[in-house]
Design a protein around this motif. Structure first.
Motif, PDB file in Angstrom:
ATOM      1  N   ASP A 164      11.551  12.466   4.461  1.00 32.17           N
ATOM      2  CA  ASP A 164      10.505  13.066   4.450  1.00 32.17           C
ATOM      3  C   ASP A 164      10.518  14.667   4.945  1.00 32.17           C
ATOM      4  OD1 ASP A 164       7.772  13.625   3.930  1.00 32.17           O
ATOM      5  OD2 ASP A 164       6.997  12.621   5.809  1.00 32.17           O
ATOM      6  N   ARG A 180      -8.572  -1.923   0.386  1.00 30.91           N
ATOM      7  CA  ARG A 180      -7.362  -1.560   0.671  1.00 30.91           C
ATOM      8  C   ARG A 180      -6.696  -1.766  -0.646  1.00 30.91           C
ATOM      9  NH1 ARG A 180      -5.674  -5.359   3.773  1.00 30.91           N
ATOM     10  NH2 ARG A 180      -5.593  -4.195   5.766  1.00 30.91           N
ATOM     11  N   CYS A 223      -3.478  -1.684  -3.388  1.00 30.67           N
ATOM     12  CA  CYS A 223      -2.306  -1.888  -3.286  1.00 30.67           C
ATOM     13  C   CYS A 223      -1.729  -1.765  -5.012  1.00 30.67           C
ATOM     14  CB  CYS A 223      -1.936  -3.358  -3.081  1.00 30.67           C
ATOM     15  SG  CYS A 223      -2.766  -3.768  -1.372  1.00 30.67           S
ATOM     16  N   HIS A 261       0.934  11.547  -2.162  1.00 37.24           N
ATOM     17  CA  HIS A 261       1.398  11.114  -0.769  1.00 37.24           C
ATOM     18  C   HIS A 261       0.359   9.825  -0.618  1.00 37.24           C
ATOM     19  CE1 HIS A 261      -2.461  13.338  -0.374  1.00 37.24           C
ATOM     20  NE2 HIS A 261      -2.729  12.331   0.666  1.00 37.24           N
ATOM     21  N   GLU A 262      -0.726   9.495  -1.244  1.00 39.80           N
ATOM     22  CA  GLU A 262      -1.302   8.317  -1.438  1.00 39.80           C
ATOM     23  C   GLU A 262      -0.673   7.514  -2.295  1.00 39.80           C
ATOM     24  OE1 GLU A 262      -5.677   8.634  -2.294  1.00 39.80           O
ATOM     25  OE2 GLU A 262      -5.849  10.578  -1.084  1.00 39.80           O
ATOM     26  N   SER A 273       2.002   5.492  -0.402  1.00 45.27           N
ATOM     27  CA  SER A 273       1.387   4.399   0.499  1.00 45.27           C
ATOM     28  C   SER A 273       0.759   3.191  -0.097  1.00 45.27           C
ATOM     29  CB  SER A 273       0.309   5.182   1.331  1.00 45.27           C
ATOM     30  OG  SER A 273       0.898   5.904   2.268  1.00 45.27           O
ATOM     31  N   SER A 312       3.776   0.942  -1.243  1.00 49.29           N
ATOM     32  CA  SER A 312       4.549   0.389  -0.064  1.00 49.29           C
ATOM     33  C   SER A 312       3.586  -0.111   1.084  1.00 49.29           C
ATOM     34  CB  SER A 312       5.460   1.458   0.425  1.00 49.29           C
ATOM     35  OG  SER A 312       6.284   0.829   1.456  1.00 49.29           O
ATOM     36  N   PHE A 313       3.168   0.841   1.959  1.00 51.42           N
ATOM     37  CA  PHE A 313       2.528   0.303   3.330  1.00 51.42           C
ATOM     38  C   PHE A 313       1.315  -0.426   3.107  1.00 51.42           C
ATOM     39  CE2 PHE A 313      -1.112   1.400   6.307  1.00 51.42           C
ATOM     40  CZ  PHE A 313      -0.540   0.734   7.196  1.00 51.42           C
ATOM     41  N   ASN A 314       0.393  -0.283   1.913  1.00 47.82           N
ATOM     42  CA  ASN A 314      -0.654  -0.885   1.789  1.00 47.82           C
ATOM     43  C   ASN A 314      -0.470  -2.398   1.465  1.00 47.82           C
ATOM     44  OD1 ASN A 314      -1.991   1.247   2.334  1.00 47.82           O
ATOM     45  ND2 ASN A 314      -3.144   1.533   0.329  1.00 47.82           N
ATOM     46  N   GLU A 349       0.838  -4.216   4.378  1.00 50.21           N
ATOM     47  CA  GLU A 349      -0.337  -4.429   5.500  1.00 50.21           C
ATOM     48  C   GLU A 349      -1.240  -5.625   4.898  1.00 50.21           C
ATOM     49  OE1 GLU A 349      -3.079  -1.553   8.095  1.00 50.21           O
ATOM     50  OE2 GLU A 349      -3.513  -1.475   5.832  1.00 50.21           O
ATOM     51  N   GLY A 388       6.832  -0.669   5.813  1.00 51.86           N
ATOM     52  CA  GLY A 388       6.299   0.216   4.751  1.00 51.86           C
ATOM     53  C   GLY A 388       6.101   1.816   5.517  1.00 51.86           C
ATOM     54  N   LYS A 389       6.921   1.866   6.485  1.00 54.38           N
ATOM     55  CA  LYS A 389       6.859   3.314   7.041  1.00 54.38           C
ATOM     56  C   LYS A 389       8.164   3.421   7.778  1.00 54.38           C
ATOM     57  CE  LYS A 389       1.807   4.230   8.012  1.00 54.38           C
ATOM     58  NZ  LYS A 389       1.027   4.746   8.893  1.00 54.38           N
TER      59      LYS A 389
END
Length: 419
Positions: free
Chosen positions: A12, A285, A287, A325-326, A329, A332-334, A337, A344-345
């Motif tokens: 990053d 959320r 995904c 950037h969204e 996420s 991965s992260f969403n 979660e 995911g981070k």
């Protein structure tokens, strides 16, 4: 406890060392001098979180290319469900392993899976080192005797799942409102609440599903699940292409995880106006998933990311929609979660589910914007090394045992179609 140090890798916007101890990222610094069991040269590479495929049917790799160019319900009734009845555990095992080869090669470290013989899928994925949540798929076609049989089988498998490894979770899987009775859906929703389980279902995938529900029940598919008490933060709903403004608010109010599957939706002509911004702003959320290889034909999450972004920009006529950037996420992260996994981070203390991207490929030259190159120029072949739960699953594009897996999957596919 094993240790890995990734040396001088791009993360990053800066170059650093990353220390993995056991299953987690323990340190990120300009330089880490301590000894390690394994060193990875991160020069000319970028480190990103592994992708979380939030909706897939892994062993459907064996169905790739079967039933092309037809709509969803005809595809299900004439091809998929008849072939499903022919499946054997051995086929599922090798089909799921083939799926793992595809996912590992394209940067996916976790899969929210929904298919038959979940213990066998679980075994195949754990052997490959991939995280998954395995769903007990419930289809009763509105027949009471089938529903009763499902209750016992689901409870039995849930009990067995408590002995699975930390790589694998268990979820409740009502297939869809057109294949599961209201009584079955209500029972599963109550069971999931009682046992704190995730629910994984298909919802509002096609126009016909939406219109048939309005005609037969007087409400939309989303409203129908709401009235059955089957929506909540533990629900992962795949597709959700056909939604009213009220549906979007219901999904947001109940913090449902909604999975966009652009390739499958486009290929089956199910719809393309996925309401990303509206769902996000309502509190859902969002995904990303690939769906199964029978409908999307591959499990490449980078391809799904590109198509998701391009679709949003095109139908909204807004190039700023679904920014880079969204999107990362979302992919991965969403998804992590939604599956209840702390990954995911790229942060200290988080699970080490990571992908190393080869920056020497033409898609990254010039590298004015890494994320733009990754999503719009590259594809899954840019993934050089994949780490899941602190274990290296692929290095220099090499995966242990992949030749045998592909040979066996081919044999299983031939056996399936000849039966």
């Amino acid at each position: 406890m094993s240790t890995i140090i990734i040396k001088q890798v791009w993360v990053d916007g800066k170059t650093c060392d990353v220390l993995i101890e056991g299953t987690k990222i323990s340190k990120i610094a300009d330089s880490i001098a301590q000894s390690a069991d394994k060193y990875i040269d991160g020069r000319n590479k970028a480190l990103i979180p592994g992708f979380a495929n939030a909706h897939a049917h892994s062993a459907m790799t064996l169905f790739r290319g079967i039933g092309e160019d037809i709509p969803l319900m005809q595809w299900l009734r004439e091809y998929i469900w008849p072939y499903d009845e022919r499946l054997e555990e051995e086929m599922i095992y090798w089909g799921a392993k083939l799926a793992c080869i595809e996912m590992i090669r394209s940067g996916t470290t976790a899969c929210n899976d929904s298919y038959w013989f979940p213990p066998t899928c679980r075994l195949a994925m754990e052997e490959m080192g991939v995280r998954s949540v395995q769903s007990y798929v419930w289809i009763d076609f509105f027949k009471g005797d089938r529903a009763d049989a499902h209750k016992a089988k689901l409870a039995k498998l849930h009990k067995e799942s408590t002995q699975w490894s930390d790589l694998t979770g268990f979820s409740v899987g009502p297939h869809a409102i057109y294949s599961v009775s209201a009584e079955g859906i209500k029972w599963m929703a109550a069971y999931a609440r009682e046992h704190k389980l995730m629910i994984h279902t298909h919802l509002a995938e096609t126009q016909s599903e939406y219109e048939d529900c309005l005609k037969e029940r007087g409400v939309t598919p989303t409203r129908y699940l709401y009235e059955l008490g089957a929506l909540g933060p533990n629900v992962v709903a795949a597709h959700c292409v056909w939604l009213s403004p009220e549906d979007i608010q219901i999904l947001g109010d109940h913090q449902v995880s909604v999975v966009h599957n652009p390739n499958s939706n486009l290929k089956l002509a199910s719809g393309y106006k996925f309401r990303y911004e509206e769902l996000r702003d309502a509190g859902a959320r969002v995904c990303l998933g690939t769906d199964g290889c029978a409908s999307s034909n591959n499990l490449d999450m980078l391809e799904a990311m590109k198509h998701a972004a391009l679709l949003q920009k095109a139908w909204r006529r807004d190039p700023a929609s679904m920014p880079l950037h969204e999107l990362l996420s979302v992919a991965s992260f969403n998804g992590y979660e939604a599956m209840g996994i702390h990954a995911g981070k790229i942060q200290e203390g988080w699970l080490a589910d990571l992908a190393l991207i080869d920056l020497r490929q033409p898609a990254f030259i010039p590298n004015h914007n890494f994320y733009a190159n990754l999503i719009y120029a590259a594809n899954g072949s840019a993934v050089d090394t994949l780490i899941c739960n602190g274990r290296i699953l692929m290095e220099d594009r090499k995966i242990e045992g992949e030749k045998l897996i592909m040979e066996m999957a081919q044999k299983m596919a031939e056996k399936l179609t000849k039966k």
